[in-house]
Enzyme design. Structure first.
Site, short mmCIF file in Angstrom:
data_model
loop_
_atom_site.label_atom_id
_atom_site.label_comp_id
_atom_site.label_asym_id
_atom_site.label_seq_id
_atom_site.Cartn_x
_atom_site.Cartn_y
_atom_site.Cartn_z
N SER A 1 4.60 -5.26 4.52
CA SER A 1 3.91 -4.20 3.78
C SER A 1 3.52 -3.10 4.76
O SER A 1 3.39 -3.35 5.97
CB SER A 1 2.64 -4.76 3.13
OG SER A 1 1.82 -3.72 2.63
N TYR B 1 -5.24 -9.43 3.35
CA TYR B 1 -3.88 -9.17 2.89
C TYR B 1 -3.06 -8.57 4.03
O TYR B 1 -1.93 -8.99 4.30
CB TYR B 1 -3.89 -8.22 1.69
CG TYR B 1 -2.54 -7.68 1.32
CD1 TYR B 1 -1.62 -8.45 0.62
CD2 TYR B 1 -2.17 -6.38 1.69
CE1 TYR B 1 -0.37 -7.96 0.29
CE2 TYR B 1 -0.92 -5.88 1.37
CZ TYR B 1 -0.02 -6.67 0.67
OH TYR B 1 1.23 -6.17 0.36
#
Length: 266
Positions: free
Chosen positions: A142, A155
């Site tokens: 990501s 995350y």
């Protein structure tokens, strides 16, 4: 590795980018094993596959369960005869809160799905991939895996772990038939917040103009498959990911401050 006539496993195949990856691969002549924890979502993906349905298998697997993942390669091979590649796309985000306010159960779940799920898949499938004439592993990290996002720090940590593990795999496998790609999507218009059970703690929702600037899941899937077919080392999916990658390399602190400031006013 060109995907035509190859067998590719896609995790998170029931929704968002994962679903579009399944459909994109099928459209390019691949056979696909779609993996997800959600039976109904997998069923919808199967329905959308249309006349390609015979080249698709669906597998209900909880990626946090090591034994279930380790049983998956033989299940895929029993239906397709072989396995040539995996795309580790499945992932969840955390509730939009700071580390101080995030409970350990949520922390472990994010790490279990995003990092350990990816690790289990790589270790389970590698022995089979190494036996193929050519094979490929694509892991989805990501933009948050290289750029800190307040309220998504765990995350980001899980995706940073995916990043470095994937880059390590690339080095470890460089003299083998298995190619490795790591992908850094920026903003993509998916239901990841809802699907992750991550409540919002923003002052306001994103505007329609902001939403329109996001990649669609289909656009993201096409970028990812293209990166796989070209055996790219790293793929930056979206203008925001490309821009912030350059900015963060040039001045990490200013890049981090910019994201923090932007989120503060939302």
């Amino acid at each position: 590795m060109k995907v035509l006539n190859k067998v590719i496993v896609v995790t998170g195949g029931g929704n968002g980018i994962g679903r579009e990856l399944v459909l994109t691969l099928l459209s390019k002549g691949a056979s696909v094993a779609a993996v997800d924890v959600n039976k109904e979502a997998l069923g919808e993906t199967a329905n959308l596959s249309g006349d390609k349905r015979e080249k698709l298998s669906t597998h209900i697997v909880n990626l946090t369960e090591q034994s279930a993942v380790e049983a998956l390669p033989e299940q895929v091979i029993s239906q397709h005869g072989a396995v040539d590649g995996i795309i580790n796309n499945a992932g969840i985000i955390q509730p939009f809160v700071n580390i101080q306010d995030l409970d350990y159960e949520k922390i472990r779940l994010v790490m279990d799905v995003n990092f350990y799920g990816t690790l289990y898949m790589a270790k389970a499938f590698l022995p089979y991939l190494l036996k193929r004439p050519e094979a490929h592993i694509t892991n989805i990290s990501s933009m948050g895996g290289f750029l800190p996002v307040p309220g998504q720090s765990i995350y980001g940590a899980s995706k940073a772990a995916v990043k470095l593990m994937t880059e390590g795999l690339h080095s470890e496998l460089k003299d083998t038939n298995v190619k490795v790609t790591v992908v850094f999507p920026g903003g993509v218009n998916t239901n990841i917040t809802k699907n992750s059970g991550a409540e919002m703690a923003r002052k306001k929702e994103a505007s329609q103009d902001q939403v329109n600037k996001l990649l669609t899941p289909k656009e993201a899937s096409e970028i990812i498959v293209k990166g796989m077919e070209n055996d790219q080392f790293r793929v930056l999916a979206g203008k925001d990911s490309k821009i912030m990658d350059l900015f963060y390399r040039f001045n990490p602190k200013r890049a981090a401050d910019l994201i923090a400031k932007k989120l503060k006013v939302m």
